[in-house]
Scaffold this motif. Structure first.
Motif, PDB file in Angstrom:
ATOM      1  N   PRO A   1      -2.472   6.763  -7.288  1.00  0.00           N
ATOM      2  CA  PRO A   1      -1.754   5.499  -7.447  1.00  0.00           C
ATOM      3  C   PRO A   1      -2.238   4.422  -6.468  1.00  0.00           C
ATOM      4  CG  PRO A   1      -0.225   7.330  -7.493  1.00  0.00           C
ATOM      5  CD  PRO A   1      -1.546   7.889  -7.081  1.00  0.00           C
ATOM      6  N   THR A   2      -2.562   4.816  -5.226  1.00  0.00           N
ATOM      7  CA  THR A   2      -3.080   3.837  -4.270  1.00  0.00           C
ATOM      8  C   THR A   2      -4.410   3.279  -4.766  1.00  0.00           C
ATOM      9  OG1 THR A   2      -2.102   5.253  -2.588  1.00  0.00           O
ATOM     10  CG2 THR A   2      -3.478   3.457  -1.813  1.00  0.00           C
TER      11      THR A   2
ATOM     12  N   MET B   1      -5.298  -3.273  -9.729  1.00  0.00           N
ATOM     13  CA  MET B   1      -4.288  -4.309  -9.621  1.00  0.00           C
ATOM     14  C   MET B   1      -4.749  -5.460  -8.721  1.00  0.00           C
ATOM     15  SD  MET B   1      -0.329  -3.749  -8.632  1.00  0.00           S
ATOM     16  CE  MET B   1       0.223  -2.688  -9.932  1.00  0.00           C
ATOM     17  N   LEU B   2      -5.169  -5.118  -7.489  1.00  0.00           N
ATOM     18  CA  LEU B   2      -5.538  -6.173  -6.546  1.00  0.00           C
ATOM     19  C   LEU B   2      -7.029  -6.503  -6.575  1.00  0.00           C
ATOM     20  CD1 LEU B   2      -3.524  -4.871  -3.474  1.00  0.00           C
ATOM     21  CD2 LEU B   2      -2.826  -6.650  -5.065  1.00  0.00           C
TER      22      LEU B   2
ATOM     23  N   MET C   1      -4.393  -0.078   7.357  1.00  0.00           N
ATOM     24  CA  MET C   1      -4.198  -0.776   8.625  1.00  0.00           C
ATOM     25  C   MET C   1      -2.848  -0.484   9.262  1.00  0.00           C
ATOM     26  SD  MET C   1      -4.622  -4.818   9.336  1.00  0.00           S
ATOM     27  CE  MET C   1      -6.379  -4.998   9.191  1.00  0.00           C
ATOM     28  N   ILE C   2      -1.810  -0.436   8.445  1.00  0.00           N
ATOM     29  CA  ILE C   2      -0.484  -0.188   9.028  1.00  0.00           C
ATOM     30  C   ILE C   2      -0.160   1.301   8.950  1.00  0.00           C
ATOM     31  CG2 ILE C   2       0.774  -0.708   6.893  1.00  0.00           C
ATOM     32  CD1 ILE C   2       2.329  -2.067   9.829  1.00  0.00           C
TER      33      ILE C   2
ATOM     34  N   PHE D   1       0.796  -1.225   0.000  1.00  0.00           N
ATOM     35  CA  PHE D   1       0.000   0.000   0.000  1.00  0.00           C
ATOM     36  C   PHE D   1       0.832   1.281   0.000  1.00  0.00           C
ATOM     37  CE2 PHE D   1      -2.809  -3.247   1.851  1.00  0.00           C
ATOM     38  CZ  PHE D   1      -3.764  -3.242   0.858  1.00  0.00           C
ATOM     39  N   ASN D   2       2.144   1.183   0.205  1.00  0.00           N
ATOM     40  CA  ASN D   2       2.963   2.391   0.169  1.00  0.00           C
ATOM     41  C   ASN D   2       4.041   2.362  -0.904  1.00  0.00           C
ATOM     42  OD1 ASN D   2       1.816   2.174   3.012  1.00  0.00           O
ATOM     43  ND2 ASN D   2       2.596   4.252   2.994  1.00  0.00           N
TER      44      ASN D   2
END
Lengths: 321, 301
Positions: free
Chosen positions: B134-135, B142-143, B158-159, A45-46
């Protein structure tokens, strides 16, 4: 006895050493496994999105994907900055952040100083709790509150102006009022939260300074001016510098919920973040959104590195990294 | 002697006056801070017609519970959204705490060989952010995470590197002797973490956990970006959609000029109370943990 003991110890030591070697390997692998979920999430995610930044140099089409889309060089940047929009959104972002940093600092310091004056009183906690409450309100609800106050038909402020014999102001069509509105909202939501750090700093100041000063005849104002504020200065400077590091990052949630997508207010309320959001959701122009994002990230990085470097020079332990 | 006493009295009086001013000022600030909440609650309990005539007041005008009755006549969507919000807050907070405390623990061990590299790896994400688009592309194209709503609402945020660093400095500050003696007794890293470091961190878990809950509870951008099915709308997004729909309806009715009865403003305010009230009350009770989070956030390792 005395001759045997060293030999046993030697054996033990040798066994210990090999065990230790095995242990370090196992230990390191274990620690890596512990870190792995977080590392993987950061990667996905980063780090993975960094690759997506190439769309800033592309005419992105969903059907063609990131790779398939055509390269257009710096066209997206030229488009954003050529029309003057890029400067406007950058200017607004920086302008609002400066306003928020300055008003937030003054408000939080003032609140902390006043609470500190009466901190032995039981009511001090009550005032603190009340001023802290807006911190828990979501921006969605803040937007509804603001609308409730500002709407021209029956809003609280409109009624108030009417009662005072003033003209009706249509806030949602008058960009000139928005910097002030946003400062008020930002203060309302953040002043209680912001004051706590300073209050903690003030509580940490040794009572003896004040006792010595009052023996010398200093009144409370002089004590605040010559003891509290100077001793708090490192904290104030550090926190302000850290905030300055984020000066190119706007509060997307706040601006979206307060203003919505209202072209009449763009001149004073459109920031980089809302522009990117709009380009993505409403215009579907991802190349342009990506270009604005990349610009924001790069200048933001420079700013962060510069402020963090300064903080590090001033106070080693307070730096971000 | 008398003049001395008199001047002392004057000083006491001056101090009393100053303190009274401070109390008055702080009380006004505090009341201004909670004023919108009070007005909204009052509005939700009022009669729309009376409000339109006399304006809003702190005390409900023509006290009634119609708006709440209306909401609880068709409570399915509200209850569902409550469920979604509770689910993602629980999953996100639980997962986030576990993952970031594990990472923070690993990064706090001085004997961990990859420590330096991985700390840098985390710090870089704090300094440079690819941004929204982009995220969005990674998550959606992509996912294709948006096909699993509960995952897309929790996993991408989450992180939080900042919390990882908070955990790291906390674990680095744990008494060295406790962990070391357990290590000599043969405890592995998992056991050190789960049986010693984790239980010793309860206050920290509570503080950072609450920050996570607040974040997930109030979040709406992921829902707006990724959730297509209204069944998976979290509370905040539902609130936003409802307000938007009512406004659109009002505009339409104004334009057409029909006499259709639409839900009045008091109903909207009741929606706000139902959606935001309970959680705010709970957060308010747990305030001191948040305060500890702020004051300890400044200390980094």
């Amino acid at each position: 006895m005395a001759t045997i003991t060293p030999r046993v110890n030697q054996e033990l030591l040798a066994r210990d050493r090999s065990a230790a070697r095995r242990n370090t390997l196992i230990t390191n692998v274990t620690l890596f496994l512990m870190a792995l979920p977080g590392i993987a999430m950061l990667f996905v995610f980063n780090y993975l999105p960094l690759y997506g930044l190439v769309i800033a140099f592309k005419d992105y089409r969903f059907a063609k994907g990131i790779w398939g889309s055509e390269w257009v060089g710096f066209n997206n940047f030229r488009f954003i900055f050529g029309a003057g929009m890029g400067w406007r959104i950058t200017g607004n972002t920086v302008f609002y952040n400066l306003l928020f940093i300055f008003s937030g600092l003054v408000g939080a310091l003032l609140l902390a100083l006043l609470v500190n004056e009466i901190h032995r009183n039981r009511m001090a906690r009550v005032y603190q709790a009340m001023s802290f409450l807006p911190h828990f309100v979501s921006w969605v609800v803040v937007g509804i509150f603001a609308n409730f106050f500002l709407r021209s038909d029956g809003g609280v402020v409109a009624k108030l102006l009417l009662a005072l014999g003033q003209d009706r102001i249509v806030f949602y069509q008058s960009p000139q009022y928005w910097p002030a509105i946003m400062v008020v909202i930002n203060l309302w939501k953040g002043v209680g939260f912001g004051s706590i750090v300073y209050l903690t700093g003030m509580m940490g100041i040794d009572e003896e300074y004040y006792e010595a000063a009052s023996i010398d005849g200093a009144n409370r104002w002089q004590q605040i001016w010559f003891i509290t504020l100077p001793l708090l200065m490192p904290l104030i400077i550090t926190l302000t510098l850290l905030q300055l590091g984020g000066i190119f990052r706007g509060n997307l949630e706040m601006f979206v919920q307060m203003v919505g997508n209202n072209p009449l207010l763009y001149p004073t309320t459109d920031i980089i973040d809302t522009f990117v959001f709009r380009s993505l959701l409403n215009l579907g122009n991802l190349g342009m959104a990506g270009a604005a994002s990349l610009f924001q990230s790069v200048v933001g990085l420079v700013m962060l590195l510069a402020t963090n470097y300064t903080v590090k020079k001033l106070r080693e332990d307070q730096a971000l990294y | 002697m008398t003049s001395n006493i008199r001047s002392q009295r004057v000083m006491q009086l001056a101090e009393f006056t100053t303190k009274s001013f401070i109390h008055a000022f702080l009380l006004i600030v505090g009341l201004l801070c909670i004023l919108p909440m009070i007005l909204v609650v009052s509005y939700s309990l009022s009669d729309d017609v009376l409000i339109a005539e006399r304006g809003i007041s702190l005390i409900p005008q023509g006290f009634n519970l119609y708006s709440y009755e209306f909401i609880f006549t068709f409570p399915e969507q509200v209850i569902r959204s409550y469920g979604v919000t509770i689910l993602i807050s629980a999953l996100g907070t639980g997962g986030g705490l576990l993952v970031s405390s594990l990472l923070g623990y690993a990064l706090s061990r001085t004997y961990f060989k990859m420590r330096g590299t991985l700390v840098l790896y985390c710090v870089i994400t704090m300094l440079f952010n690819a941004g929204l688009v982009p995220t969005y592309l990674v998550v959606k194209t992509m996912l294709q995470l948006h096909k699993i709503p509960w995952l897309v609402l929790t996993l991408p945020t989450m992180i939080m590197p900042f919390y990882v660093m908070m955990f790291r400095s906390h674990f680095a500050g744990l008494p060295h002797e406790i962990l070391e003696s357990a290590r000599i007794d043969g405890a592995g890293e998992w056991r050190l973490f789960f049986n010693i470091a984790f239980p010793l961190s309860k206050p920290w878990l509570a503080t950072i956990g609450l920050m996570y809950i607040l974040k997930y509870w109030n979040e709406w951008i992921p829902a707006m970006l990724y959730v297509e099915n209204a069944k998976w709308y979290p509370l905040q997004y539902l609130l936003q959609v409802m307000m938007r729909n009512v406004q659109a309806l009002e505009a339409m009715i104004q334009a057409v000029g029909t006499q259709v009865k639409i839900p009045g403003p008091s109903l909207r305010m009741a929606m706000v109370v139902v959606a935001a009230g309970p959680a705010m009350f709970v957060f308010m009770l747990l305030q001191r943990y948040f305060i500890r989070g702020i004051t300890s956030g400044a200390v980094k390792g």
